[in-house]
Design a protein around this motif. Structure first.
Motif, PDB file in Angstrom:
ATOM      1  N   GLN A 171       0.834  -1.203   0.000  1.00  0.00           N
ATOM      2  CA  GLN A 171       0.000   0.000   0.000  1.00  0.00           C
ATOM      3  C   GLN A 171       0.869   1.254   0.000  1.00  0.00           C
ATOM      4  O   GLN A 171       0.568   2.233  -0.697  1.00  0.00           O
ATOM      5  CB  GLN A 171      -0.916   0.001   1.219  1.00  0.00           C
ATOM      6  CG  GLN A 171      -1.896   1.164   1.239  1.00  0.00           C
ATOM      7  CD  GLN A 171      -2.778   1.224   0.003  1.00  0.00           C
ATOM      8  OE1 GLN A 171      -3.433   0.247  -0.349  1.00  0.00           O
ATOM      9  NE2 GLN A 171      -2.777   2.358  -0.701  1.00  0.00           N
ATOM     10  N   ARG A 172       1.968   1.199   0.746  1.00  0.00           N
ATOM     11  CA  ARG A 172       2.864   2.360   0.782  1.00  0.00           C
ATOM     12  C   ARG A 172       3.498   2.600  -0.584  1.00  0.00           C
ATOM     13  O   ARG A 172       3.689   3.741  -1.001  1.00  0.00           O
ATOM     14  CB  ARG A 172       3.934   2.151   1.847  1.00  0.00           C
ATOM     15  CG  ARG A 172       4.748   3.396   2.116  1.00  0.00           C
ATOM     16  CD  ARG A 172       5.400   3.376   3.472  1.00  0.00           C
ATOM     17  NE  ARG A 172       6.038   4.637   3.768  1.00  0.00           N
ATOM     18  CZ  ARG A 172       6.598   4.934   4.933  1.00  0.00           C
ATOM     19  NH1 ARG A 172       6.576   4.036   5.920  1.00  0.00           N
ATOM     20  NH2 ARG A 172       7.182   6.103   5.129  1.00  0.00           N
ATOM     21  N   THR A 210      22.230  -9.782   2.960  1.00  0.00           N
ATOM     22  CA  THR A 210      22.085 -10.880   3.924  1.00  0.00           C
ATOM     23  C   THR A 210      20.670 -11.428   4.023  1.00  0.00           C
ATOM     24  O   THR A 210      20.397 -12.248   4.888  1.00  0.00           O
ATOM     25  CB  THR A 210      22.536 -10.426   5.327  1.00  0.00           C
ATOM     26  OG1 THR A 210      21.815  -9.239   5.690  1.00  0.00           O
ATOM     27  CG2 THR A 210      24.030 -10.163   5.365  1.00  0.00           C
ATOM     28  N   VAL A 211      19.761 -10.973   3.164  1.00  0.00           N
ATOM     29  CA  VAL A 211      18.388 -11.479   3.215  1.00  0.00           C
ATOM     30  C   VAL A 211      17.957 -11.937   1.828  1.00  0.00           C
ATOM     31  O   VAL A 211      18.464 -11.440   0.816  1.00  0.00           O
ATOM     32  CB  VAL A 211      17.395 -10.412   3.733  1.00  0.00           C
ATOM     33  CG1 VAL A 211      17.743  -9.994   5.149  1.00  0.00           C
ATOM     34  CG2 VAL A 211      17.347  -9.204   2.825  1.00  0.00           C
ATOM     35  N   PRO A 212      17.024 -12.887   1.731  1.00  0.00           N
ATOM     36  CA  PRO A 212      16.501 -13.273   0.416  1.00  0.00           C
ATOM     37  C   PRO A 212      15.844 -12.073  -0.258  1.00  0.00           C
ATOM     38  O   PRO A 212      15.162 -11.280   0.392  1.00  0.00           O
ATOM     39  CB  PRO A 212      15.471 -14.359   0.756  1.00  0.00           C
ATOM     40  CG  PRO A 212      15.827 -14.834   2.121  1.00  0.00           C
ATOM     41  CD  PRO A 212      16.407 -13.658   2.833  1.00  0.00           C
ATOM     42  N   PHE A 213      16.042 -11.957  -1.566  1.00  0.00           N
ATOM     43  CA  PHE A 213      15.459 -10.806  -2.267  1.00  0.00           C
ATOM     44  C   PHE A 213      14.047 -11.084  -2.759  1.00  0.00           C
ATOM     45  O   PHE A 213      13.437 -10.231  -3.401  1.00  0.00           O
ATOM     46  CB  PHE A 213      16.347 -10.373  -3.446  1.00  0.00           C
ATOM     47  CG  PHE A 213      16.458 -11.374  -4.561  1.00  0.00           C
ATOM     48  CD1 PHE A 213      15.491 -11.437  -5.545  1.00  0.00           C
ATOM     49  CD2 PHE A 213      17.525 -12.264  -4.624  1.00  0.00           C
ATOM     50  CE1 PHE A 213      15.586 -12.345  -6.590  1.00  0.00           C
ATOM     51  CE2 PHE A 213      17.632 -13.178  -5.648  1.00  0.00           C
ATOM     52  CZ  PHE A 213      16.658 -13.223  -6.636  1.00  0.00           C
ATOM     53  N   ILE A 214      13.496 -12.254  -2.438  1.00  0.00           N
ATOM     54  CA  ILE A 214      12.200 -12.635  -2.988  1.00  0.00           C
ATOM     55  C   ILE A 214      11.082 -11.694  -2.562  1.00  0.00           C
ATOM     56  O   ILE A 214      10.143 -11.447  -3.335  1.00  0.00           O
ATOM     57  CB  ILE A 214      11.837 -14.090  -2.623  1.00  0.00           C
ATOM     58  CG1 ILE A 214      11.856 -14.293  -1.102  1.00  0.00           C
ATOM     59  CG2 ILE A 214      12.775 -15.071  -3.293  1.00  0.00           C
ATOM     60  CD1 ILE A 214      11.348 -15.666  -0.663  1.00  0.00           C
ATOM     61  N   HIS A 215      11.161 -11.159  -1.351  1.00  0.00           N
ATOM     62  CA  HIS A 215      10.087 -10.281  -0.871  1.00  0.00           C
ATOM     63  C   HIS A 215      10.076  -8.967  -1.648  1.00  0.00           C
ATOM     64  O   HIS A 215       9.029  -8.529  -2.146  1.00  0.00           O
ATOM     65  CB  HIS A 215      10.264 -10.000   0.621  1.00  0.00           C
ATOM     66  CG  HIS A 215      10.379 -11.229   1.464  1.00  0.00           C
ATOM     67  ND1 HIS A 215      11.597 -11.779   1.801  1.00  0.00           N
ATOM     68  CD2 HIS A 215       9.444 -12.023   2.010  1.00  0.00           C
ATOM     69  CE1 HIS A 215      11.405 -12.855   2.533  1.00  0.00           C
ATOM     70  NE2 HIS A 215      10.105 -13.040   2.675  1.00  0.00           N
ATOM     71  N   MET A 216      11.240  -8.353  -1.775  1.00  0.00           N
ATOM     72  CA  MET A 216      11.307  -7.100  -2.523  1.00  0.00           C
ATOM     73  C   MET A 216      11.067  -7.325  -4.007  1.00  0.00           C
ATOM     74  O   MET A 216      10.487  -6.475  -4.688  1.00  0.00           O
ATOM     75  CB  MET A 216      12.659  -6.428  -2.303  1.00  0.00           C
ATOM     76  CG  MET A 216      12.924  -5.994  -0.867  1.00  0.00           C
ATOM     77  SD  MET A 216      11.604  -4.975  -0.161  1.00  0.00           S
ATOM     78  CE  MET A 216      11.921  -3.398  -0.932  1.00  0.00           C
ATOM     79  N   ASP A 217      11.482  -8.470  -4.526  1.00  0.00           N
ATOM     80  CA  ASP A 217      11.257  -8.781  -5.933  1.00  0.00           C
ATOM     81  C   ASP A 217       9.760  -8.889  -6.211  1.00  0.00           C
ATOM     82  O   ASP A 217       9.269  -8.364  -7.228  1.00  0.00           O
ATOM     83  CB  ASP A 217      11.965 -10.081  -6.296  1.00  0.00           C
ATOM     84  CG  ASP A 217      11.815 -10.424  -7.770  1.00  0.00           C
ATOM     85  OD1 ASP A 217      12.201  -9.591  -8.611  1.00  0.00           O
ATOM     86  OD2 ASP A 217      11.306 -11.529  -8.075  1.00  0.00           O
ATOM     87  N   ALA A 218       9.034  -9.555  -5.308  1.00  0.00           N
ATOM     88  CA  ALA A 218       7.587  -9.675  -5.490  1.00  0.00           C
ATOM     89  C   ALA A 218       6.911  -8.310  -5.485  1.00  0.00           C
ATOM     90  O   ALA A 218       6.019  -8.029  -6.310  1.00  0.00           O
ATOM     91  CB  ALA A 218       6.995 -10.568  -4.398  1.00  0.00           C
ATOM     92  N   LEU A 219       7.345  -7.430  -4.562  1.00  0.00           N
ATOM     93  CA  LEU A 219       6.759  -6.099  -4.493  1.00  0.00           C
ATOM     94  C   LEU A 219       7.135  -5.261  -5.720  1.00  0.00           C
ATOM     95  O   LEU A 219       6.304  -4.509  -6.245  1.00  0.00           O
ATOM     96  CB  LEU A 219       7.216  -5.404  -3.214  1.00  0.00           C
ATOM     97  CG  LEU A 219       6.629  -5.971  -1.917  1.00  0.00           C
ATOM     98  CD1 LEU A 219       7.388  -5.431  -0.709  1.00  0.00           C
ATOM     99  CD2 LEU A 219       5.143  -5.646  -1.797  1.00  0.00           C
TER     100      LEU A 219
END
Length: 304
Positions: free
Chosen positions: A232-233, A247-256
């Motif tokens: 939403q943001r 150091t984190v999977p990029f899948i979350h940002m990739d989905a967004l």
């Protein structure tokens, strides 16, 4: 009297198989919790001190679990420099096994530097631990390091303080250079959206609006509620790009990024340096790399 949890005793028994002396012949035995702190400690300590690092380059300091070599090094150490403010959950195990003469120094908690609160996630309202992401915060760490080393090794105090003064001057220059470089990013593009809230101090220092999916990496990553809130943001703000961390999977940002139709850029280095042949081989290189990533993603001028 030492207080040792059963798991610590087990790890100590395992370490008896290691015959290599951990620190060599030096009498100054220092532990750094992760690579950024290691780099800052070395700038003050110089070459006459042995420093061992708990969390190696490329690993997530939040989610690390102590290994037998870590335990052996801590058993032999005089000082452990760590960040504090909850960055290293495994420090509770170090505290449980600490011998009477071991000094534990939390740099962020002792630094003369104004903390920011975490704005999202289960640790909302707690101090954000990532103070080193502003060179002024790193300079405040250097002051604590120099004070601690001088108290323990007064015969080297003059050298520690001289190196600390030089390091702070270098950090001041770095801060100026980063600020000048970032002037090329238009004010309307200064939206810095990441996975973890690790860039808050950087954002405050260089006038960015910052948002993240979660607060700290050791909470639940990418929950449905957190993803919906970030989505939403993004709809409301439409940034030029999203960024992921090393150091984190990029899948979350990739989905967004796919959802809102913007590029995904990275990695940004926050909780670790890179390997020595990588782009974030020391602290200044880490921040310079991140700044160039922001230039590429947010429409800044190209490097000359």
């Amino acid at each position: 009297m030492d207080k040792r949890a059963p798991w610590v005793i087990t790890l100590l028994l395992v370490t008896t198989a290691y015959t290599t002396q951990v620190f060599g012949n030096t009498s100054l035995k220092i532990i750094a919790s992760f690579t950024v702190i290691e780099d800052l400690v070395k700038r003050v300590a110089g070459n006459n001190i042995s420093i061992k690092t708990v969390v190696p380059a490329g690993e997530d300091v939040h989610r690390w679990e102590l290994t037998p070599p870590n335990v052996l090094a801590i058993e032999e150490a005089d000082i452990v420099f760590f960040n504090g403010h909850g960055l290293e959950p495994w420090m509770r195990h170090v505290e449980a096994m600490a011998h009477d003469s071991l000094t534990l120094t939390a740099l962020a908690e002792n630094a003369d530097y104004k903390p920011l609160p975490i704005l999202t996630g289960q640790y909302k309202g707690n101090p954000n631990p990532h103070m080193w992401m502003d060179p002024k915060g790193a300079a405040a760490y250097v002051e604590v390091i120099a004070k601690t080393l001088s108290e323990h090794y007064p015969e080297h105090a003059a050298a520690f303080n001289a190196r600390a003064t030089g390091a702070i001057e270098d950090l001041t220059l770095l801060d100026q250079q980063l600020s000048e470089r970032l002037e090329g990013i238009p004010q309307t593009n200064r939206l810095l959206f990441t996975s973890e809230a690790g860039m808050s101090y950087f954002a405050r220092a260089y006038d960015f609006e910052e948002a993240s999916i979660w607060g700290l990496n050791h909470e639940t990553l990418g929950s449905a509620q957190a993803m919906e809130s970030m989505s939403q943001r993004l709809v409301d703000n439409r940034p030029q790009a999203l960024f992921y961390e090393s150091t984190v999977p990029f899948i979350h940002m990739d989905a967004l990024a796919r959802e809102v139709g913007v590029p995904l850029k990275g990695p940004l280095y926050v909780d670790t340096l890179s390997a020595t042949d990588g782009p974030a081989y020391n602290y200044p290189a880490m921040l310079r790399h991140n700044v160039e990533q922001l230039h590429e993603g947010l429409g800044g001028a190209r490097a000359e």
